[in-house]
Scaffold this motif. Structure first.
Motif, PDB file in Angstrom:
ATOM      1  N   GLY A  95      18.782 -39.702  78.946  1.00  0.00           N
ATOM      2  CA  GLY A  95      19.772 -39.995  79.967  1.00  0.00           C
ATOM      3  C   GLY A  95      19.824 -39.012  81.112  1.00  0.00           C
ATOM      4  O   GLY A  95      20.650 -39.128  82.003  1.00  0.00           O
ATOM      5  N   LYS A  96      18.957 -38.015  81.117  1.00  0.00           N
ATOM      6  CA  LYS A  96      18.951 -37.093  82.256  1.00  0.00           C
ATOM      7  C   LYS A  96      17.643 -37.234  83.032  1.00  0.00           C
ATOM      8  O   LYS A  96      16.597 -37.470  82.435  1.00  0.00           O
ATOM      9  CB  LYS A  96      19.190 -35.651  81.821  1.00  0.00           C
ATOM     10  N   PRO A  97      17.702 -37.075  84.332  1.00  0.00           N
ATOM     11  CA  PRO A  97      16.489 -37.245  85.137  1.00  0.00           C
ATOM     12  C   PRO A  97      15.459 -36.155  84.868  1.00  0.00           C
ATOM     13  O   PRO A  97      15.815 -35.005  84.605  1.00  0.00           O
ATOM     14  CB  PRO A  97      16.981 -37.160  86.581  1.00  0.00           C
ATOM     15  N   ALA A  98      14.197 -36.524  84.901  1.00  0.00           N
ATOM     16  CA  ALA A  98      13.108 -35.568  84.658  1.00  0.00           C
ATOM     17  C   ALA A  98      12.886 -34.733  85.908  1.00  0.00           C
ATOM     18  O   ALA A  98      12.821 -35.246  87.019  1.00  0.00           O
ATOM     19  CB  ALA A  98      11.838 -36.309  84.294  1.00  0.00           C
ATOM     20  N   ALA A  99      12.769 -33.438  85.704  1.00  0.00           N
ATOM     21  CA  ALA A  99      12.435 -32.561  86.825  1.00  0.00           C
ATOM     22  C   ALA A  99      10.942 -32.683  87.090  1.00  0.00           C
ATOM     23  O   ALA A  99      10.161 -32.868  86.149  1.00  0.00           O
ATOM     24  CB  ALA A  99      12.800 -31.113  86.477  1.00  0.00           C
ATOM     25  N   PRO A 100      10.508 -32.573  88.332  1.00  0.00           N
ATOM     26  CA  PRO A 100       9.080 -32.738  88.650  1.00  0.00           C
ATOM     27  C   PRO A 100       8.159 -31.795  87.880  1.00  0.00           C
ATOM     28  O   PRO A 100       7.058 -32.159  87.543  1.00  0.00           O
ATOM     29  CB  PRO A 100       9.007 -32.458  90.141  1.00  0.00           C
ATOM     30  N   GLY A 101       8.603 -30.592  87.555  1.00  0.00           N
ATOM     31  CA  GLY A 101       7.752 -29.616  86.871  1.00  0.00           C
ATOM     32  C   GLY A 101       7.863 -29.661  85.355  1.00  0.00           C
ATOM     33  O   GLY A 101       7.268 -28.852  84.670  1.00  0.00           O
ATOM     34  N   ARG A 117     -10.598 -38.462  84.315  1.00  0.00           N
ATOM     35  CA  ARG A 117      -9.875 -38.309  83.055  1.00  0.00           C
ATOM     36  C   ARG A 117      -8.720 -37.313  83.214  1.00  0.00           C
ATOM     37  O   ARG A 117      -7.611 -37.546  82.734  1.00  0.00           O
ATOM     38  CB  ARG A 117     -10.824 -37.851  81.953  1.00  0.00           C
ATOM     39  N   SER A 118      -8.975 -36.210  83.915  1.00  0.00           N
ATOM     40  CA  SER A 118      -7.930 -35.208  84.129  1.00  0.00           C
ATOM     41  C   SER A 118      -6.762 -35.796  84.913  1.00  0.00           C
ATOM     42  O   SER A 118      -5.598 -35.552  84.592  1.00  0.00           O
ATOM     43  CB  SER A 118      -8.499 -34.002  84.881  1.00  0.00           C
ATOM     44  N   ALA A 119      -7.090 -36.575  85.933  1.00  0.00           N
ATOM     45  CA  ALA A 119      -6.035 -37.198  86.739  1.00  0.00           C
ATOM     46  C   ALA A 119      -5.217 -38.163  85.891  1.00  0.00           C
ATOM     47  O   ALA A 119      -3.977 -38.199  85.995  1.00  0.00           O
ATOM     48  CB  ALA A 119      -6.650 -37.923  87.933  1.00  0.00           C
ATOM     49  N   LEU A 120      -5.883 -38.924  85.043  1.00  0.00           N
ATOM     50  CA  LEU A 120      -5.166 -39.871  84.190  1.00  0.00           C
ATOM     51  C   LEU A 120      -4.308 -39.148  83.153  1.00  0.00           C
ATOM     52  O   LEU A 120      -3.192 -39.574  82.860  1.00  0.00           O
ATOM     53  CB  LEU A 120      -6.155 -40.808  83.488  1.00  0.00           C
ATOM     54  N   LYS A 121      -4.817 -38.051  82.613  1.00  0.00           N
ATOM     55  CA  LYS A 121      -4.034 -37.279  81.652  1.00  0.00           C
ATOM     56  C   LYS A 121      -2.756 -36.750  82.300  1.00  0.00           C
ATOM     57  O   LYS A 121      -1.689 -36.753  81.690  1.00  0.00           O
ATOM     58  CB  LYS A 121      -4.856 -36.106  81.105  1.00  0.00           C
ATOM     59  N   GLU A 122      -2.874 -36.299  83.541  1.00  0.00           N
ATOM     60  CA  GLU A 122      -1.710 -35.796  84.267  1.00  0.00           C
ATOM     61  C   GLU A 122      -0.697 -36.925  84.484  1.00  0.00           C
ATOM     62  O   GLU A 122       0.509 -36.718  84.321  1.00  0.00           O
ATOM     63  CB  GLU A 122      -2.146 -35.192  85.606  1.00  0.00           C
ATOM     64  N   LYS A 123      -1.193 -38.100  84.832  1.00  0.00           N
ATOM     65  CA  LYS A 123      -0.310 -39.259  85.013  1.00  0.00           C
ATOM     66  C   LYS A 123       0.431 -39.580  83.722  1.00  0.00           C
ATOM     67  O   LYS A 123       1.625 -39.879  83.735  1.00  0.00           O
ATOM     68  CB  LYS A 123      -1.129 -40.490  85.420  1.00  0.00           C
ATOM     69  N   VAL A 124      -0.287 -39.536  82.605  1.00  0.00           N
ATOM     70  CA  VAL A 124       0.318 -39.830  81.310  1.00  0.00           C
ATOM     71  C   VAL A 124       1.403 -38.810  80.994  1.00  0.00           C
ATOM     72  O   VAL A 124       2.492 -39.177  80.531  1.00  0.00           O
ATOM     73  CB  VAL A 124      -0.757 -39.861  80.193  1.00  0.00           C
ATOM     74  N   LYS A 125       1.140 -37.531  81.261  1.00  0.00           N
ATOM     75  CA  LYS A 125       2.151 -36.498  81.024  1.00  0.00           C
ATOM     76  C   LYS A 125       3.416 -36.781  81.822  1.00  0.00           C
ATOM     77  O   LYS A 125       4.527 -36.678  81.316  1.00  0.00           O
ATOM     78  CB  LYS A 125       1.609 -35.119  81.432  1.00  0.00           C
ATOM     79  N   ILE A 126       3.242 -37.127  83.091  1.00  0.00           N
ATOM     80  CA  ILE A 126       4.385 -37.407  83.964  1.00  0.00           C
ATOM     81  C   ILE A 126       5.156 -38.617  83.455  1.00  0.00           C
ATOM     82  O   ILE A 126       6.383 -38.605  83.373  1.00  0.00           O
ATOM     83  CB  ILE A 126       3.914 -37.607  85.425  1.00  0.00           C
ATOM     84  N   ASN A 127       4.422 -39.674  83.078  1.00  0.00           N
ATOM     85  CA  ASN A 127       5.071 -40.884  82.572  1.00  0.00           C
ATOM     86  C   ASN A 127       5.802 -40.619  81.260  1.00  0.00           C
ATOM     87  O   ASN A 127       6.906 -41.134  81.050  1.00  0.00           O
ATOM     88  CB  ASN A 127       4.055 -42.016  82.397  1.00  0.00           C
ATOM     89  N   ASP A 128       5.189 -39.826  80.384  1.00  0.00           N
ATOM     90  CA  ASP A 128       5.836 -39.491  79.116  1.00  0.00           C
ATOM     91  C   ASP A 128       7.113 -38.691  79.347  1.00  0.00           C
ATOM     92  O   ASP A 128       8.127 -38.924  78.693  1.00  0.00           O
ATOM     93  CB  ASP A 128       4.886 -38.711  78.206  1.00  0.00           C
ATOM     94  N   ALA A 129       7.071 -37.762  80.283  1.00  0.00           N
ATOM     95  CA  ALA A 129       8.254 -36.964  80.593  1.00  0.00           C
ATOM     96  C   ALA A 129       9.355 -37.848  81.173  1.00  0.00           C
ATOM     97  O   ALA A 129      10.532 -37.702  80.822  1.00  0.00           O
ATOM     98  CB  ALA A 129       7.900 -35.858  81.580  1.00  0.00           C
ATOM     99  N   ALA A 130       8.979 -38.773  82.024  1.00  0.00           N
ATOM    100  CA  ALA A 130       9.968 -39.675  82.613  1.00  0.00           C
ATOM    101  C   ALA A 130      10.569 -40.570  81.534  1.00  0.00           C
ATOM    102  O   ALA A 130      11.777 -40.823  81.528  1.00  0.00           O
ATOM    103  CB  ALA A 130       9.321 -40.515  83.707  1.00  0.00           C
ATOM    104  N   ARG A 131       9.727 -41.050  80.626  1.00  0.00           N
ATOM    105  CA  ARG A 131      10.204 -41.911  79.543  1.00  0.00           C
ATOM    106  C   ARG A 131      11.157 -41.148  78.628  1.00  0.00           C
ATOM    107  O   ARG A 131      12.210 -41.660  78.226  1.00  0.00           O
ATOM    108  CB  ARG A 131       9.021 -42.449  78.748  1.00  0.00           C
ATOM    109  N   ALA A 132      10.812 -39.912  78.304  1.00  0.00           N
ATOM    110  CA  ALA A 132      11.664 -39.086  77.441  1.00  0.00           C
ATOM    111  C   ALA A 132      12.993 -38.793  78.130  1.00  0.00           C
ATOM    112  O   ALA A 132      14.050 -38.828  77.499  1.00  0.00           O
ATOM    113  CB  ALA A 132      10.949 -37.790  77.084  1.00  0.00           C
ATOM    114  N   ALA A 133      12.938 -38.520  79.427  1.00  0.00           N
ATOM    115  CA  ALA A 133      14.163 -38.233  80.167  1.00  0.00           C
ATOM    116  C   ALA A 133      15.048 -39.469  80.236  1.00  0.00           C
ATOM    117  O   ALA A 133      16.280 -39.376  80.167  1.00  0.00           O
ATOM    118  CB  ALA A 133      13.813 -37.755  81.571  1.00  0.00           C
ATOM    119  N   LYS A 134      14.425 -40.620  80.349  1.00  0.00           N
ATOM    120  CA  LYS A 134      15.184 -41.871  80.414  1.00  0.00           C
ATOM    121  C   LYS A 134      15.916 -42.105  79.093  1.00  0.00           C
ATOM    122  O   LYS A 134      17.060 -42.556  79.073  1.00  0.00           O
ATOM    123  CB  LYS A 134      14.235 -43.025  80.718  1.00  0.00           C
ATOM    124  N   LYS A 135      15.255 -41.773  77.982  1.00  0.00           N
ATOM    125  CA  LYS A 135      15.868 -41.949  76.668  1.00  0.00           C
ATOM    126  C   LYS A 135      17.065 -41.013  76.495  1.00  0.00           C
ATOM    127  O   LYS A 135      18.069 -41.384  75.911  1.00  0.00           O
ATOM    128  CB  LYS A 135      14.853 -41.693  75.560  1.00  0.00           C
TER     129      LYS A 135
END
Length: 67
Positions: A58-64, A38-56
């Motif tokens: 227009g700037k690239p998401a930083a890894p941290g 569950r923790s691993a999946l939550k982390e994946k979701v956070k990363i995906n959400d950050a990438a999606r927000a950055a895409k909206k």
């Protein structure tokens, strides 16, 4: 998932307790494994959400930036 239910009833009281305790330990291990997944999946979701927000925006998401 209670696989020891039938055999436990055929055992003496002390052995029933031991069998039940063993099953409890097995279930605790299973819970720990699932919590890790569950923790691993939550982390994946956070990363995906950050990438999606950055895409909206227009700037690239930083890894941290996730979370």
């Amino acid at each position: 998932m209670n696989t020891t239910e039938a055999p436990v009833k055929k055992l003496g009281p002390k052995m029933q307790i031991k069998a039940i305790n063993q099953e409890i330990l097995a279930l605790r291990d299973r819970i720990a494994t699932l919590k890790g997944q569950r923790s691993a999946l939550k982390e994946k979701v956070k990363i995906n959400d950050a990438a999606r927000a950055a895409k909206k925006t227009g700037k690239p998401a930083a890894p941290g930036e996730a979370g």
